[in-house]
Design a protein around this motif. Sequence first.
Motif, PDB file in Angstrom:
ATOM      1  N   ARG A 364       0.820  -1.214   0.000  1.00 56.52           N
ATOM      2  CA  ARG A 364       0.000   0.000   0.000  1.00 56.52           C
ATOM      3  C   ARG A 364       0.853   1.264   0.000  1.00 56.52           C
ATOM      4  O   ARG A 364       0.402   2.315  -0.466  1.00 56.52           O
ATOM      5  CB  ARG A 364      -0.946   0.023   1.206  1.00 56.52           C
ATOM      6  N   LEU A 365       2.061   1.175   0.532  1.00 53.31           N
ATOM      7  CA  LEU A 365       2.939   2.349   0.602  1.00 53.31           C
ATOM      8  C   LEU A 365       4.349   1.950   0.193  1.00 53.31           C
ATOM      9  O   LEU A 365       4.898   0.990   0.713  1.00 53.31           O
ATOM     10  CB  LEU A 365       2.940   2.938   2.013  1.00 53.31           C
ATOM     11  N   LEU A 366       4.919   2.731  -0.728  1.00 47.48           N
ATOM     12  CA  LEU A 366       6.300   2.538  -1.152  1.00 47.48           C
ATOM     13  C   LEU A 366       6.989   3.896  -1.157  1.00 47.48           C
ATOM     14  O   LEU A 366       6.606   4.794  -1.905  1.00 47.48           O
ATOM     15  CB  LEU A 366       6.355   1.919  -2.552  1.00 47.48           C
ATOM     16  N   ASP A 367       7.989   4.034  -0.291  1.00 47.58           N
ATOM     17  CA  ASP A 367       8.738   5.286  -0.198  1.00 47.58           C
ATOM     18  C   ASP A 367      10.174   5.015  -0.648  1.00 47.58           C
ATOM     19  O   ASP A 367      10.909   4.281   0.013  1.00 47.58           O
ATOM     20  CB  ASP A 367       8.719   5.825   1.235  1.00 47.58           C
ATOM     21  N   ALA A 368      10.546   5.593  -1.780  1.00 49.28           N
ATOM     22  CA  ALA A 368      11.887   5.366  -2.341  1.00 49.28           C
ATOM     23  C   ALA A 368      12.581   6.689  -2.653  1.00 49.28           C
ATOM     24  O   ALA A 368      13.432   6.745  -3.543  1.00 49.28           O
ATOM     25  CB  ALA A 368      11.783   4.520  -3.600  1.00 49.28           C
ATOM     26  N   HIS A 369      12.226   7.762  -1.930  1.00 51.66           N
ATOM     27  CA  HIS A 369      12.852   9.045  -2.247  1.00 51.66           C
ATOM     28  C   HIS A 369      14.304   9.097  -1.760  1.00 51.66           C
ATOM     29  O   HIS A 369      14.717   8.321  -0.906  1.00 51.66           O
ATOM     30  CB  HIS A 369      12.033  10.210  -1.658  1.00 51.66           C
ATOM     31  N   PHE A 370      15.075   9.986  -2.342  1.00 52.53           N
ATOM     32  CA  PHE A 370      16.509  10.122  -2.066  1.00 52.53           C
ATOM     33  C   PHE A 370      17.261   8.814  -2.299  1.00 52.53           C
ATOM     34  O   PHE A 370      17.900   8.267  -1.406  1.00 52.53           O
ATOM     35  CB  PHE A 370      16.752  10.625  -0.632  1.00 52.53           C
ATOM     36  N   VAL A 388       0.121   5.004  -1.781  1.00 50.31           N
ATOM     37  CA  VAL A 388       1.068   6.107  -1.600  1.00 50.31           C
ATOM     38  C   VAL A 388       2.403   5.704  -2.225  1.00 50.31           C
ATOM     39  O   VAL A 388       2.954   4.651  -1.906  1.00 50.31           O
ATOM     40  CB  VAL A 388       1.263   6.448  -0.105  1.00 50.31           C
ATOM     41  N   LEU A 389       2.928   6.569  -3.107  1.00 50.70           N
ATOM     42  CA  LEU A 389       4.194   6.303  -3.774  1.00 50.70           C
ATOM     43  C   LEU A 389       5.045   7.574  -3.772  1.00 50.70           C
ATOM     44  O   LEU A 389       4.615   8.613  -4.275  1.00 50.70           O
ATOM     45  CB  LEU A 389       3.956   5.833  -5.209  1.00 50.70           C
ATOM     46  N   ASN A 390       6.240   7.479  -3.194  1.00 53.65           N
ATOM     47  CA  ASN A 390       7.151   8.627  -3.135  1.00 53.65           C
ATOM     48  C   ASN A 390       8.433   8.274  -3.888  1.00 53.65           C
ATOM     49  O   ASN A 390       9.207   7.433  -3.458  1.00 53.65           O
ATOM     50  CB  ASN A 390       7.472   8.987  -1.685  1.00 53.65           C
ATOM     51  N   LEU A 391       8.635   8.932  -5.025  1.00 53.55           N
ATOM     52  CA  LEU A 391       9.825   8.725  -5.848  1.00 53.55           C
ATOM     53  C   LEU A 391      10.638  10.011  -5.971  1.00 53.55           C
ATOM     54  O   LEU A 391      11.457  10.152  -6.878  1.00 53.55           O
ATOM     55  CB  LEU A 391       9.431   8.246  -7.253  1.00 53.55           C
ATOM     56  N   SER A 392      10.437  10.937  -5.075  1.00 57.73           N
ATOM     57  CA  SER A 392      11.079  12.241  -5.179  1.00 57.73           C
ATOM     58  C   SER A 392      12.588  12.151  -4.939  1.00 57.73           C
ATOM     59  O   SER A 392      13.090  11.214  -4.333  1.00 57.73           O
ATOM     60  CB  SER A 392      10.458  13.215  -4.175  1.00 57.73           C
ATOM     61  N   LEU A 408      -1.951   1.650 -11.826  1.00 60.13           N
ATOM     62  CA  LEU A 408      -1.988   1.834 -10.361  1.00 60.13           C
ATOM     63  C   LEU A 408      -3.263   2.578  -9.989  1.00 60.13           C
ATOM     64  O   LEU A 408      -3.246   3.706  -9.474  1.00 60.13           O
ATOM     65  CB  LEU A 408      -0.746   2.607  -9.893  1.00 60.13           C
ATOM     66  N   THR A 409      -4.379   1.939 -10.219  1.00 55.88           N
ATOM     67  CA  THR A 409      -5.677   2.616 -10.152  1.00 55.88           C
ATOM     68  C   THR A 409      -6.094   3.029  -8.741  1.00 55.88           C
ATOM     69  O   THR A 409      -7.006   3.843  -8.593  1.00 55.88           O
ATOM     70  CB  THR A 409      -6.760   1.708 -10.756  1.00 55.88           C
ATOM     71  N   ASN A 410      -5.472   2.493  -7.699  1.00 55.39           N
ATOM     72  CA  ASN A 410      -5.818   2.884  -6.326  1.00 55.39           C
ATOM     73  C   ASN A 410      -4.868   3.932  -5.754  1.00 55.39           C
ATOM     74  O   ASN A 410      -4.986   4.298  -4.580  1.00 55.39           O
ATOM     75  CB  ASN A 410      -5.823   1.656  -5.406  1.00 55.39           C
ATOM     76  N   LEU A 411      -3.950   4.422  -6.571  1.00 55.77           N
ATOM     77  CA  LEU A 411      -2.972   5.398  -6.092  1.00 55.77           C
ATOM     78  C   LEU A 411      -3.665   6.704  -5.703  1.00 55.77           C
ATOM     79  O   LEU A 411      -4.414   7.282  -6.489  1.00 55.77           O
ATOM     80  CB  LEU A 411      -1.927   5.652  -7.187  1.00 55.77           C
ATOM     81  N   ARG A 412      -3.383   7.160  -4.459  1.00 52.88           N
ATOM     82  CA  ARG A 412      -3.979   8.400  -3.961  1.00 52.88           C
ATOM     83  C   ARG A 412      -2.956   9.529  -3.850  1.00 52.88           C
ATOM     84  O   ARG A 412      -3.275  10.687  -4.080  1.00 52.88           O
ATOM     85  CB  ARG A 412      -4.617   8.169  -2.587  1.00 52.88           C
ATOM     86  N   GLU A 413      -1.719   9.188  -3.468  1.00 50.74           N
ATOM     87  CA  GLU A 413      -0.687  10.201  -3.285  1.00 50.74           C
ATOM     88  C   GLU A 413       0.559   9.815  -4.073  1.00 50.74           C
ATOM     89  O   GLU A 413       1.027   8.680  -3.988  1.00 50.74           O
ATOM     90  CB  GLU A 413      -0.325  10.347  -1.796  1.00 50.74           C
ATOM     91  N   LEU A 414       1.092  10.788  -4.827  1.00 50.56           N
ATOM     92  CA  LEU A 414       2.263  10.538  -5.666  1.00 50.56           C
ATOM     93  C   LEU A 414       3.200  11.743  -5.608  1.00 50.56           C
ATOM     94  O   LEU A 414       2.782  12.875  -5.851  1.00 50.56           O
ATOM     95  CB  LEU A 414       1.840  10.282  -7.118  1.00 50.56           C
ATOM     96  N   ASP A 415       4.458  11.492  -5.262  1.00 50.43           N
ATOM     97  CA  ASP A 415       5.467  12.552  -5.215  1.00 50.43           C
ATOM     98  C   ASP A 415       6.579  12.219  -6.212  1.00 50.43           C
ATOM     99  O   ASP A 415       7.303  11.242  -6.052  1.00 50.43           O
ATOM    100  CB  ASP A 415       6.043  12.679  -3.800  1.00 50.43           C
TER     101      ASP A 415
END
Length: 527
Positions: A364-370, A388-392, A408-415
């Motif tokens: 449900r959440l993948l944070d890969a920033h920096f 939630v996906l953070n690729l910043s 990714l049809t359920n994606l709510r937040e994208l950075d």
Amino acid sequence: MDPNPGAFPLLSYVMSRLPSLGSTSGPSTAAEFDIEQPHPPPPPPPHLHSSSSPEPEIVGKMPHLTDPKLLAAMTRAVSEVAQTRSVLKLIGERPDHEAVDRAKAKLADIEALLSKQLEEIVLSPRPENVDILQWRAHQAEKEKECRELAEKAKRPYKSLIQLDEMHDAYEKLLGDAEKRLVEIYESDGQVAADNAEGEKDEHVGQEVHEEVVGILREAYGKGMERLDLSGRRLRLLPEAFGRIPGLVALDLSNNQLEAIPDSIAGLQSLEELNVSSNLLESLPDSIGLLQKLKFLNVSGNKLKALPDSICHCRSLVELDVSFNSLTYLPTNIGYELVNLQKLLIQLNKIRSLPSSVCEMRALRLLDAHFNELHGLPIAIGKLTNLEVLNLSSNFSDLRELPDTFGDLTNLRELDLSNNQIHALPDTFGRLDNLVKLNLEQNPLELPPKEIVDEGVEAIKTFMAKRWVDILLEEERKSHEMQEQAEAGWLTRSTSWLKNYVSSVSGSVTGYLGSPRTQRDPCLDQQL
């Protein structure tokens, strides 16, 4: 490839002063060999220092660096690092972990095939008319040929593995060089104070160790389910802590642990393990025996890799490996951790995600920033539960997203901020549930800036309309091609039919007595 100022501040400082690498060697050299910031376009992370500002801070902490003699000694000490770095610059970047794993698998396949071929050569029967010495010479020649072909086939895979090993050795070389520079600096007058401080820490550590042993004994006797040993300046853990029956949660965060003993495998009921903010450089392979583990936090350590055995922790729901020095994730991590819902890998050096990540259907959440991501796996669209996906802040490395991103049809937040993305994928308009989007600091051309400024709904509408137009255009082209194909077939069929009728008509006319056509005596005889 360059020393990371965050991990090797002293080495980075010294190497930036080398004539062949530093900014004093002229504009062209400085642009090519900027140690502190090898990619000029993106701004440096806040926890690192730019190439123009590291000196004041590090010199403030280590004032003796201004001594020319000390700096000269340090420069001589890192000559090997500079030479190795120059070689690696020529032979290429480090391959990703999946490529190395594939190369190793290919080598194993080639070896297996070679063994089979050699066995067939040895067991093949000798023809009766061939002398035994001649037959042995023939077999030896065939064996040599098979080995040469196998060696030729293995060559590219061996080269790739050797390149990875060279980069691995280079990283170790960086660590050794940093320690050597610290030793040189300490020998210049600070060693006495440091030793005194070390003795004090050792005394405190001994007291803490005795206190922890007492706590563990109490926990073992009472059968505790939760144990908090955070913030106690622990440098090591007694083996006894792995023999606490029924322990469900263990907090070892904010200590000075450099290793976790293998006895952790004894905590068969453990569901939560927090070892964040320590000095861990690796995790024990025995961690894979914690079959009930649901929450694992190893953030804020010095991990360069995760053990492959971590894939056996199939009950994991949340995995936090952020703020380490990871360059890759285990190849099979997605095939095994099918229950994982949160994956936090930010603030590492990961260059690519293994394709198996796309099998984490519960994620449900993948944070890969920096990180240093060059892109996403093509099958990323399989993560249909991702919210939630953070690729910043992958800076100059992340330039595009695959077309399957629209799945990714359920994606709510994208950075996606602080990257080098020029265009959103054509399928972006299918992200119906997206409500929060950050596209700042990207050289976006599609959608245009005026659409981006209007917000996420305007972007989705623009991209959705563009996608419909693309589909309609493809359908029109397909229809035209079909009509052309049908028309071509009809034209060819009509032409063939005319020729055939003309031919038959001419033959029949001749046979029936056309005055200009000579009669066939054979046909006359039959009639």
